[in-house]
Design a protein around this motif. Structure first.
Motif, short mmCIF file in Angstrom:
data_model
loop_
_atom_site.label_atom_id
_atom_site.label_comp_id
_atom_site.label_asym_id
_atom_site.label_seq_id
_atom_site.Cartn_x
_atom_site.Cartn_y
_atom_site.Cartn_z
N ARG A 1 -0.95 1.72 -1.84
CA ARG A 1 -2.07 0.91 -2.36
C ARG A 1 -3.12 1.75 -3.08
N GLU A 2 -3.45 2.92 -2.58
CA GLU A 2 -4.50 3.77 -3.18
C GLU A 2 -4.08 4.40 -4.51
N THR B 1 7.24 -5.73 -2.14
CA THR B 1 6.21 -4.73 -2.38
C THR B 1 5.31 -5.15 -3.53
N GLU C 1 2.99 -7.96 -2.57
CA GLU C 1 1.89 -7.48 -1.73
C GLU C 1 0.85 -6.71 -2.55
N LEU C 2 1.31 -5.97 -3.57
CA LEU C 2 0.40 -5.21 -4.43
C LEU C 2 -0.15 -6.06 -5.58
N ALA D 1 3.45 -1.28 0.39
CA ALA D 1 2.16 -1.57 -0.26
C ALA D 1 1.04 -0.80 0.43
N ARG D 2 1.07 -0.75 1.76
CA ARG D 2 0.05 0.02 2.49
C ARG D 2 0.12 1.50 2.11
N LEU D 3 1.33 2.04 2.03
CA LEU D 3 1.50 3.46 1.73
C LEU D 3 1.05 3.83 0.30
N LYS E 1 5.22 -4.95 2.85
CA LYS E 1 3.83 -4.71 3.29
C LYS E 1 3.60 -3.24 3.62
N GLU E 2 4.59 -2.61 4.24
CA GLU E 2 4.44 -1.20 4.59
C GLU E 2 4.40 -0.32 3.33
#
Length: 190
Positions: A47-48, A68, A71-72, A43-45, A40-41
């Motif tokens: 995602r953009e 990852t 999550e993506l 993917a957050r980092l 999740k972390e």
């Protein structure tokens, strides 16, 4: 990532000033809750970056890369270390890389069917020490024509050159835990 650092403090076994054993959570056994949190972390980092594939190397990177990719919501690809009977080397991207912890050189391979010029790839792995495996995977990504958007590392041993050399190549590197020292059996984080 505080949870990862906490787990490293709880289960990490320092074998020398250069080597930490994390078999209980990364390299032999998998902590599902921790692995999911790391995915999740990452993917957050990233995602953009509009990632289309998550790439790793067998075997310890697979759980984190899978979390990852899940999550993506993109496919995960892993580089193989061994040729199988159904492997045609002409259909593979291949690189020869040394392993810091294993102490030998191996070929890593990714099928040409799994990476192409339309892909935006994030490379995810469990550890970076000298960075040889990461550099080998980066060469494979570049030969495929895919775009590398960054590298995610669960544990970076920042007292070794791997993360720094990848950053010096102009590649974004995100590490969830950076170990600054293992001197005298003590785990020191940045």
């Amino acid at each position: 990532m505080d949870l990862l650092k906490q787990r490293i403090r709880e289960v990490g076994v320092v074998l020398s000033d250069d080597i930490i054993k994390l078999d209980a959570i990364l390299n032999h056994a998998v902590d599902p809750a921790l692995t999911t949190a790391m995915g999740k972390e990452f993917a957050r980092l990233f995602r953009e970056e509009n990632v289309t594939k998550v790439l790793t190397i067998e075997s310890s990177g697979i759980p984190i890369a899978f979390a990852t990719a899940q999550e993506l919501n993109v496919p995960m690809v892993f580089a193989r270390r061994k040729k199988s009977l159904n492997t045609d080397s002409t259909e593979m991207y291949s690189e020869r890389v040394p392993s810091f912890t294993k102490g030998f050189v191996t070929d890593i391979m990714v099928s040409r069917e799994c990476l192409d010029a339309n892909d935006r790839v994030v490379l995810i792995d469990d550890f970076i020490a000298n960075g040889d495996a990461a550099r080998g995977l980066i060469r494979i990504i570049r030969r495929s024509g895919a775009e590398l958007v960054g590298v995610g590392i669960a544990v970076e041993k920042s007292f070794q050159a791997g993360g720094r050399t990848i950053r010096e190549m102009g590649v974004r590197v995100e590490s969830l835990a950076k170990i600054a020292s293992l001197h005298q059996g003590r785990i020191e984080f940045e």
